[in-house]
Design an enzyme around this catalytic site. Structure first.
Site, PDB file in Angstrom:
ATOM      1  N   SER A  65      -7.466   1.110  13.154  1.00 40.70           N
ATOM      2  CA  SER A  65      -6.680   0.685  14.311  1.00 40.70           C
ATOM      3  C   SER A  65      -7.042   1.471  15.563  1.00 40.70           C
ATOM      4  O   SER A  65      -6.794   1.030  16.678  1.00 40.70           O
ATOM      5  CB  SER A  65      -5.186   0.882  14.044  1.00 40.70           C
ATOM      6  OG  SER A  65      -4.766   0.136  12.926  1.00 40.70           O
TER       7      SER A  65
ATOM      8  N   ARG B  68       4.861  11.958  25.438  1.00 41.39           N
ATOM      9  CA  ARG B  68       4.191  13.166  25.922  1.00 41.39           C
ATOM     10  C   ARG B  68       2.844  13.317  25.230  1.00 41.39           C
ATOM     11  O   ARG B  68       2.768  13.348  24.006  1.00 41.39           O
ATOM     12  CB  ARG B  68       5.044  14.413  25.623  1.00 41.39           C
ATOM     13  CG  ARG B  68       6.296  14.549  26.490  1.00 41.39           C
ATOM     14  CD  ARG B  68       5.982  14.813  27.954  1.00 41.39           C
ATOM     15  NE  ARG B  68       5.139  15.978  28.149  1.00 41.39           N
ATOM     16  CZ  ARG B  68       5.589  17.222  28.238  1.00 41.39           C
ATOM     17  NH1 ARG B  68       6.880  17.460  28.167  1.00 41.39           N
ATOM     18  NH2 ARG B  68       4.748  18.218  28.424  1.00 41.39           N
TER      19      ARG B  68
ATOM     20  N   THR C  55      -9.614   2.169   6.425  1.00 45.72           N
ATOM     21  CA  THR C  55      -9.268   0.819   6.865  1.00 45.72           C
ATOM     22  C   THR C  55      -7.809   0.707   7.299  1.00 45.72           C
ATOM     23  O   THR C  55      -7.322  -0.390   7.565  1.00 45.72           O
ATOM     24  CB  THR C  55      -9.539  -0.199   5.743  1.00 45.72           C
ATOM     25  OG1 THR C  55      -9.007   0.315   4.516  1.00 45.72           O
ATOM     26  CG2 THR C  55     -11.024  -0.426   5.575  1.00 45.72           C
ATOM     27  N   ALA C  56      -7.107   1.838   7.345  1.00 43.85           N
ATOM     28  CA  ALA C  56      -5.713   1.816   7.780  1.00 43.85           C
ATOM     29  C   ALA C  56      -5.631   2.301   9.238  1.00 43.85           C
ATOM     30  O   ALA C  56      -6.266   1.713  10.115  1.00 43.85           O
ATOM     31  CB  ALA C  56      -4.875   2.686   6.845  1.00 43.85           C
ATOM     32  N   TYR C  57      -4.916   3.374   9.494  1.00 43.80           N
ATOM     33  CA  TYR C  57      -4.668   3.803  10.872  1.00 43.80           C
ATOM     34  C   TYR C  57      -5.970   4.176  11.590  1.00 43.80           C
ATOM     35  O   TYR C  57      -6.102   3.962  12.802  1.00 43.80           O
ATOM     36  CB  TYR C  57      -3.695   4.989  10.849  1.00 43.80           C
ATOM     37  CG  TYR C  57      -3.025   5.272  12.168  1.00 43.80           C
ATOM     38  CD1 TYR C  57      -2.444   4.258  12.922  1.00 43.80           C
ATOM     39  CD2 TYR C  57      -2.956   6.575  12.668  1.00 43.80           C
ATOM     40  CE1 TYR C  57      -1.814   4.522  14.129  1.00 43.80           C
ATOM     41  CE2 TYR C  57      -2.309   6.852  13.870  1.00 43.80           C
ATOM     42  CZ  TYR C  57      -1.758   5.824  14.597  1.00 43.80           C
ATOM     43  OH  TYR C  57      -1.147   6.093  15.789  1.00 43.80           O
TER      44      TYR C  57
ATOM     45  N   ASP D 151       0.809  -1.214   0.000  1.00 38.93           N
ATOM     46  CA  ASP D 151       0.000   0.000   0.000  1.00 38.93           C
ATOM     47  C   ASP D 151       0.842   1.263   0.000  1.00 38.93           C
ATOM     48  O   ASP D 151       0.451   2.289  -0.558  1.00 38.93           O
ATOM     49  CB  ASP D 151      -0.945   0.000   1.218  1.00 38.93           C
ATOM     50  CG  ASP D 151      -2.247  -0.718   0.895  1.00 38.93           C
ATOM     51  OD1 ASP D 151      -2.374  -1.249  -0.229  1.00 38.93           O
ATOM     52  OD2 ASP D 151      -3.139  -0.737   1.754  1.00 38.93           O
ATOM     53  N   GLY D 152       2.004   1.193   0.626  1.00 40.09           N
ATOM     54  CA  GLY D 152       2.877   2.364   0.643  1.00 40.09           C
ATOM     55  C   GLY D 152       3.279   2.765  -0.770  1.00 40.09           C
ATOM     56  O   GLY D 152       3.271   3.953  -1.129  1.00 40.09           O
TER      57      GLY D 152
ATOM     58  N   ASP E 147      -4.626   9.452   4.684  1.00 40.95           N
ATOM     59  CA  ASP E 147      -4.933  10.130   5.934  1.00 40.95           C
ATOM     60  C   ASP E 147      -3.953  11.229   6.268  1.00 40.95           C
ATOM     61  O   ASP E 147      -2.825  11.266   5.772  1.00 40.95           O
ATOM     62  CB  ASP E 147      -5.019   9.133   7.103  1.00 40.95           C
ATOM     63  CG  ASP E 147      -3.829   8.199   7.186  1.00 40.95           C
ATOM     64  OD1 ASP E 147      -2.719   8.597   6.799  1.00 40.95           O
ATOM     65  OD2 ASP E 147      -4.008   7.059   7.644  1.00 40.95           O
TER      66      ASP E 147
ATOM     67  N   ASP F 128      -3.042  11.379  22.216  1.00 44.35           N
ATOM     68  CA  ASP F 128      -1.771  11.163  21.514  1.00 44.35           C
ATOM     69  C   ASP F 128      -1.804  11.789  20.132  1.00 44.35           C
ATOM     70  O   ASP F 128      -0.765  12.091  19.551  1.00 44.35           O
ATOM     71  CB  ASP F 128      -1.518   9.660  21.336  1.00 44.35           C
ATOM     72  CG  ASP F 128      -0.879   9.022  22.551  1.00 44.35           C
ATOM     73  OD1 ASP F 128      -0.746   9.707  23.580  1.00 44.35           O
ATOM     74  OD2 ASP F 128      -0.523   7.841  22.477  1.00 44.35           O
TER      75      ASP F 128
END
Lengths: 277, 277, 277, 277
Positions: B183, B148, B178-180, B68-69, B138, B167
């Protein structure tokens, strides 16, 4: 009810200005209650106090002025001793503190008189590469490279649970369960439970679920990423860097922290207060 | 059905060894289908090819060899052109690719013959400080300092939605959902939807919920952390650093990417395949 | 700005006592604004009003006194007409209402003067067995037998997505996304989005994730439980019973509801208000 | 290693046809291992066996043929005795069973020879109105009226935790944590933990989070819905109806169930197997 306090050690927030004139207020309160204050050298230096601060190891109690971070420092510093810590909340998060900032005088007065309850909390014992660390709240394994996923294999009590691509993994005590663990979908472990929660950070898998593990079973995490290191943190502080192939072991440790709390400041009262906003 | 392909540009995985002899296989497939291959200069250099690679802007199609990258690189590179990209999956994640590695010859043969469908996907247009970037999957705002937390204020369509300690924050297109985004508990946006999902990473709040925002409403994120910078990433690549007080704006952009896919390789077939493991 | 209102239909909460003297207050407000009130027969009967209530289909606007349930009734009743509905909130949940109970007079005064905005919201069109129903908020398929799981097969746009054991399945519009859908982990769909969310209720699977589906793709749900029937509800009201092997189809419908809202009562202001508690 | 088994009681799935010729296979396996089978009267009747089934209370072990439901019946039936239960899985869910259907002969042969491990699991003790029930997996409070939300107030260890509108509430043991609790977002409690999880079903609140509660703290749930009754279920079976204002109390009970498992059939091997699909 515990004995009245005669000597109290003092731990303050890392930034002196955060607590403002609180140290003066604490000194006045101590004087009023006939309590001797003992400052660790670093605290004395931070507050430009010339006088000898006394020997903190002689303290009956530690008073922490700050937020949860300050309490974590105080609890870790006195781990393995019989000295409990009480917190006055000057921070944005005060789950471990028992006294609101504006009730410092009244709260400490009661604590100094012995009007407190002792709460024993389990700690974590973490080994990563050649480093070892105790943690009061949590141990976290996270990618050392911003924006790069890691792949972690994990096992519990010697049994493999497979491997996952993710941002990281959290192992949390009950006191840590309402911190980073909760932010990542982990459950609240009510104080009194002798267990740790294991929760993944941004798992790239549909199958990851938080697990609660009883004392006696070790968690072993292996960095299976071929080209990214994993950073290990205890209570938010980096303590090790785990290379590809390296492992970290986390278990409930033999040590327990001692929290002194006002009787009305129960787990659930803190929970409601902290998460009401 | 589209016209048969006469000229195809080639984009390969960042690491030459990942795709092994795939370039040779692609060349054989192209020869068999009478397709001329055009290599961008950087690709020609990476693969030690001396001959002139031709002008990739003349291509009818981009063939991406990688995961995908690699597809994201190809799609971004040809953004704003009419050239679609097709992917052969040599990576661990292949949501955007349409052809499995071991079906390269047969798959490309069909694609070169024009046996493919075109999928238009929305992109994101992100501004942070003085930087601008398009993103196919994204845009992420994340703490620049490991360990931090940051505090982000956010508004949608000019209306404030408050601020959160977390975060980070993800803004995802359907292809990025469907990626990050997934998750972190974000929803799956079925391809065809003209919307973006906004999902927080490890929000320290019980009230954060993923939001789906239609085209036309800007997301504005402000770094309200007093002492930590925020890193902005587009498709996993850092493109800006946001100081305390600085903002980032993300909206559905005017550009659309063009994906060429085999007819049987639908959104849901990829979804089932990718998340079956 | 819309034309001032001359005739307003009235819909009230199912239980007359819930709204107390609100009808009198509404009548006073209408008189003050020179607005004629039109009561449907069932409303006139419920409130023991002898006079003829006029023909509600002649109304420029519907005023609903109650909570979200009352608004849903009003919106469904006037579906397919050009008559918008405005709600005064007497219930515990008031996501669809625009005027708080204690601001009835002032709020209606402004609405009657035409000081409102029109929000169009998509509806759902559901077919189950031989029954058809429009829904403003959501369509739910749930086990007809308390304590018995069901197994549902599902497909979207003609593509099978497999089958799942669960308690039920929710298909929600943007207005319904903050109701039962949100309670089950579904995303918030910002008003303006022309899409529906599909979320499972208590899926006994680790892989179920909420999906957002654009207009034009039908959701088909099949009851694959051998011995338990499935109940179909639209906006909380049962409209069909699906036997083993039977199916339900849900799609974004051709109808749109019309909501009249005070300009300051935006989606996000309601969102903040409703979920602040 | 335990003593070899001489007498085994038999419990089978509610529907005789589910287990097919398994009873014959069990009888053959018992004969081969010199084990006497003891059938409770209801089991003898179900399988049209004329002979006297012997006294099940004399059994060294219970063999359950079915899925998790059958195991739950067996475990509840022998609660308070020293007789462990082993399960052969003929159902769709077999978290509590240790032997796959097609390994019945070999598995039982080993079990009969004493080649098994004993796992003690905590149970729940539930009181609702005038009814009391033990539960092996979970106690659930749920709306008695399909499609109607309920409002539940709850307290833990005497401290109020407020009230919530929801579909229901689950209190689960470790063995129950991977059943209905997991479907509703609750954590997995690893076997060996002496705790219960409390998880809401479809909470209409953004603040509800699963809680894990140690032994010794009672959970009290009050039905605060003015007009809807609440049904109480233990292991999926209705045992009480709670009127508005009525309460249910759940605690970890004094009884423990005894599970006999093959050594390789650990908690995590079942977990992986059950959730791999």
């Amino acid at each position: 009810m515990p004995e009245p306090v005669r000597r109290a050690a003092v731990i303050t927030h890392g930034k002196r200005e955060t607590i403002g004139p609180a140290l003066d207020r604490l000194e006045a309160a101590a004087r009023a209650s006939n309590v001797e204050l003992l400052l660790p050298q670093d605290e004395a230096a931070k507050h430009d106090l010339e006088q000898d601060g006394g020997d903190p190891s002689q303290a009956d109690l530690v008073a922490a002025l700050g937020g949860d971070g300050t309490m974590l420092s105080a609890l870790r510093r006195f781990l393995g001793t019989a000295t409990p810590a009480v917190g006055v909340n000057f921070g944005s998060v005060g789950f471990l503190t028992s006294i609101p900032e504006d009730e410092l005088e009244d709260g400490l007065n009661r604590i100094f008189a012995g009007e407190y309850e002792l709460v024993e909390l389990p700690t974590l014992d973490a080994h990563a590469v050649d480093d070892r660390r105790d943690a009061v709240n949590d141990v976290v394994a996270t990618s050392s490279t911003l924006g790069r996923m890691i792949e972690l294999a994990w096992s519990v009590g010697g049994e493999s649970l497979g491997s996952l691509r993710c941002d990281g993994l959290i192992s949390a005590t009950p006191s840590g369960s309402t911190a980073y663990n909760l932010s990542n979908g982990g459950p609240v472990l009510v104080w009194g439970l002798d267990a740790m929660a294991v929760t993944f950070v941004a798992p790239h898998s549909l199958r990851a679920r938080p697990l609660v593990i009883p004392r006696g079973r070790d968690l072993v995490v292996t960095n299976e990423t071929p080209d990214v290191w994993v950073t290990a943190l205890a209570d938010g502080h980096v303590f090790s860097e785990i290379p590809p192939g390296g492992t970290m072991t986390v278990r409930l440790g033999p040590q327990r922290t001692l929290l002194a709390t006002l009787p009305e400041s129960t787990f659930f009262s803190r929970y409601r207060q902290t998460f009401a906003g």
